[in-house]
Design a protein around this motif. Structure first.
Motif, short mmCIF file in Angstrom:
data_model
loop_
_atom_site.label_atom_id
_atom_site.label_comp_id
_atom_site.label_asym_id
_atom_site.label_seq_id
_atom_site.Cartn_x
_atom_site.Cartn_y
_atom_site.Cartn_z
N VAL A 32 -6.75 -5.01 -12.71
CA VAL A 32 -5.92 -3.81 -12.68
C VAL A 32 -6.80 -2.61 -12.99
CG1 VAL A 32 -3.91 -2.64 -13.63
CG2 VAL A 32 -3.91 -5.14 -13.45
N HIS A 33 -6.98 -1.71 -12.02
CA HIS A 33 -7.84 -0.54 -12.17
C HIS A 33 -7.09 0.71 -11.74
CE1 HIS A 33 -11.91 -2.93 -11.77
NE2 HIS A 33 -11.06 -3.48 -12.64
N THR A 34 -7.21 1.80 -12.49
CA THR A 34 -6.71 3.10 -12.08
C THR A 34 -7.67 4.18 -12.56
OG1 THR A 34 -4.82 4.61 -12.09
CG2 THR A 34 -5.27 3.43 -14.13
N ARG A 35 -7.67 5.31 -11.89
CA ARG A 35 -8.55 6.40 -12.29
C ARG A 35 -7.86 7.28 -13.34
NH1 ARG A 35 -10.34 10.64 -7.77
NH2 ARG A 35 -8.14 11.19 -8.04
N ASN A 36 -6.65 7.73 -13.03
CA ASN A 36 -5.88 8.56 -13.97
C ASN A 36 -4.51 7.94 -14.17
OD1 ASN A 36 -7.92 10.60 -14.11
ND2 ASN A 36 -7.23 11.36 -12.12
N GLY A 37 -4.32 7.29 -15.31
CA GLY A 37 -3.03 6.67 -15.59
C GLY A 37 -3.16 5.57 -16.61
N ASP A 38 -2.02 5.19 -17.17
CA ASP A 38 -1.99 4.11 -18.16
C ASP A 38 -1.88 2.76 -17.47
OD1 ASP A 38 -2.00 6.04 -20.16
OD2 ASP A 38 0.20 6.09 -20.31
N SER B 112 -5.12 1.98 -8.32
CA SER B 112 -4.51 3.28 -8.07
C SER B 112 -5.54 4.37 -8.33
CB SER B 112 -3.30 3.48 -8.98
OG SER B 112 -2.73 4.76 -8.78
N GLN B 113 -5.40 5.50 -7.64
CA GLN B 113 -6.22 6.66 -7.94
C GLN B 113 -5.59 7.49 -9.06
OE1 GLN B 113 -7.75 9.04 -4.68
NE2 GLN B 113 -7.59 7.35 -3.25
N ASP B 114 -4.37 7.93 -8.85
CA ASP B 114 -3.70 8.78 -9.83
C ASP B 114 -2.28 8.25 -10.07
OD1 ASP B 114 -5.76 10.90 -10.17
OD2 ASP B 114 -5.40 11.16 -8.03
N GLU C 24 0.85 -1.19 0.00
CA GLU C 24 0.00 0.00 0.00
C GLU C 24 0.88 1.24 0.00
OE1 GLU C 24 -3.19 2.20 2.96
OE2 GLU C 24 -3.12 0.00 2.92
N GLY C 25 0.71 2.10 -1.01
CA GLY C 25 1.47 3.34 -1.09
C GLY C 25 0.55 4.54 -1.13
N ARG C 26 1.03 5.68 -0.62
CA ARG C 26 0.23 6.88 -0.62
C ARG C 26 0.70 7.84 -1.71
NH1 ARG C 26 0.67 9.01 4.74
NH2 ARG C 26 2.23 10.51 4.03
N ASP C 27 1.90 8.39 -1.56
CA ASP C 27 2.38 9.39 -2.52
C ASP C 27 3.75 9.04 -3.11
OD1 ASP C 27 0.13 11.07 -2.13
OD2 ASP C 27 1.01 11.76 -0.25
N GLY C 28 4.11 7.79 -3.10
CA GLY C 28 5.37 7.35 -3.68
C GLY C 28 5.15 6.28 -4.72
N SER D 110 -0.63 -14.65 -4.32
CA SER D 110 -1.59 -13.57 -4.20
C SER D 110 -0.84 -12.25 -4.08
CB SER D 110 -2.49 -13.78 -2.98
OG SER D 110 -3.34 -12.67 -2.77
N VAL D 111 -1.15 -11.30 -4.97
CA VAL D 111 -0.48 -10.00 -4.99
C VAL D 111 -1.55 -8.91 -4.94
CG1 VAL D 111 1.01 -8.43 -6.28
CG2 VAL D 111 1.46 -10.90 -6.31
N THR D 112 -1.46 -8.04 -3.94
CA THR D 112 -2.38 -6.92 -3.82
C THR D 112 -1.56 -5.62 -3.72
OG1 THR D 112 -4.00 -8.27 -2.63
CG2 THR D 112 -4.23 -5.88 -2.47
N VAL D 113 -1.86 -4.67 -4.59
CA VAL D 113 -1.14 -3.39 -4.60
C VAL D 113 -2.17 -2.26 -4.67
CG1 VAL D 113 0.53 -1.92 -5.77
CG2 VAL D 113 0.84 -4.41 -5.78
N THR D 114 -2.11 -1.34 -3.71
CA THR D 114 -3.01 -0.19 -3.68
C THR D 114 -2.17 1.08 -3.58
OG1 THR D 114 -4.69 -1.50 -2.52
CG2 THR D 114 -4.96 0.88 -2.52
N SER D 115 -2.44 2.05 -4.48
CA SER D 115 -1.67 3.29 -4.48
C SER D 115 -2.61 4.48 -4.65
CB SER D 115 -0.64 3.28 -5.61
OG SER D 115 0.05 4.52 -5.68
N ARG D 116 -2.25 5.60 -4.02
CA ARG D 116 -3.05 6.82 -4.19
C ARG D 116 -2.46 7.70 -5.29
NH1 ARG D 116 -3.88 11.06 0.67
NH2 ARG D 116 -1.79 11.68 -0.01
N ASN D 117 -1.27 8.24 -5.05
CA ASN D 117 -0.59 9.07 -6.04
C ASN D 117 0.81 8.51 -6.26
OD1 ASN D 117 -2.72 11.03 -6.17
ND2 ASN D 117 -1.98 11.86 -4.23
N GLY D 118 0.98 7.74 -7.29
CA GLY D 118 2.27 7.13 -7.57
C GLY D 118 2.11 5.99 -8.55
N ASP D 119 3.17 5.70 -9.28
CA ASP D 119 3.14 4.61 -10.25
C ASP D 119 3.49 3.29 -9.58
OD1 ASP D 119 2.60 6.50 -12.20
OD2 ASP D 119 4.71 6.72 -12.79
N SER D 120 2.92 2.20 -10.12
CA SER D 120 3.19 0.85 -9.62
C SER D 120 3.75 0.01 -10.76
CB SER D 120 1.92 0.20 -9.07
OG SER D 120 1.38 0.95 -7.99
N ASP D 121 4.84 -0.69 -10.49
CA ASP D 121 5.55 -1.48 -11.49
C ASP D 121 5.92 -2.81 -10.85
OD1 ASP D 121 7.27 -2.57 -13.36
OD2 ASP D 121 8.35 -0.72 -13.74
#
Length: 270
Positions: free
Chosen positions: A257-263, A216-218, A176-180, A191-202
């Motif tokens: 895989v879901h995001t609001r703003n991002g590729d 991710s949100q953004d 879980e990440g917030r701004d990184g 099982s892999v779970t990744v949640t992010s607010r503002n930041g890229d996930s790779d």
């Protein structure tokens, strides 16, 4: 271009992507404290004035929570029987104090740095060696989380800094990440779970998972997967979606895989 695909998602008994099995850790005390003050440029690149200290904590158990408020954390799975910590404290101050702390209570190792007065680049880095089969929960508000080599479940909660992981093979990975940014290479979790607010996930997986849930949100999301057939569910409001894996809505290997703003980019493991 925005596309959304909602496949049939099979029932997976025993999968709990957001949680970890409970464990117990018993602290027996700390031993072997060593302090060295660096007075010039050090061979490993530490700035002048860096203080290096080491401490070992005896323990018994199979899980460890490591908490920090602002210091960088480097967690390394090693062939050790105790928890070994090395810290580097650097920066200058005018008045006030640099107050680092380390304490193991129950199943929680707390590593801190408090700077008072006028300070310049007051910072700390903790290198923590832990037995390979210990399940880890890492929590850091303002500092980096880096980890490698663990064979049990791994969980990380980051604030404004990055998470960097490699060569983890526990059954469950929960991030879980917030701004990184979040980056994880050569992961072998079911099982892999990744949640992010503002930041890229790779994330790049070294073995075929049962379930991947990344949200991710953004931020943009990149996922590398081994060759297999996957039930894929992707969605973004503002961004492009690229899926370069074999899709089968009835597959037991589910990828969401879901995001609001991002590729979003899904492809072969890289």
């Amino acid at each position: 271009m925005n596309r959304t695909h909602h496949p049939h998602v099979p029932n997976h008994e025993g999968i709990n992507p957001m949680g970890m099995r409970p464990h117990t850790l018993l602290a027996l005390g700390g031993v072997a404290l060593l302090a060295v003050a660096a007075t010039g440029c050090t061979t490993d690149g530490d700035p002048a004035g860096t203080t290096v200290e080491s401490k070992s904590f005896d323990f018994s158990g199979d899980s460890l929570t490591v908490k920090s408020n602002s210091a960088d954390l480097e967690l390394v799975a090693a062939d050790v029987e105790d928890v070994q910590v090395e810290r580097r404290i650097s920066g200058t101050k005018v008045g006030g104090e640099k107050e680092p702390g380390w304490q193991l209570e129950g199943s929680t190792l707390t590593l801190s740095l408090d700077c008072t007065g006028i300070s310049i680049n007051c910072k700390a880095k903790y290198d923590v060696k832990v037995p390979r089969d210990v399940a880890i929960t890492a929590e850091n508000d303002k500092g980096l989380i880096r980890a490698t080599g663990f064979t049990a479940d791994f969980s990380a909660r980051a604030g404004s800094s990055d998470v960097q992981l490699s060569d983890l093979s526990g059954a469950n990975l929960d991030l879980e990440g917030r701004d990184g940014n979040i980056k994880a290479d050569r992961i072998s979790a079911k099982s892999v779970t990744v949640t992010s607010r503002n930041g890229d996930s790779d994330v790049s997986l070294a073995s075929v998972p049962d379930l991947v849930d990344m949200r991710s949100q953004d931020g943009s999301i990149k996922l590398g997967l081994p060759e297999a057939m996957y039930a894929v569910d992707t969605a973004t409001k503002k961004g492009d979606i690229t899926v370069d894996v074999t899709k089968d809505d009835m597959s037991d290997h589910v990828v969401m895989v879901h995001t609001r703003n991002g590729d979003i980019a899904l492809g072969k493991a890289f």
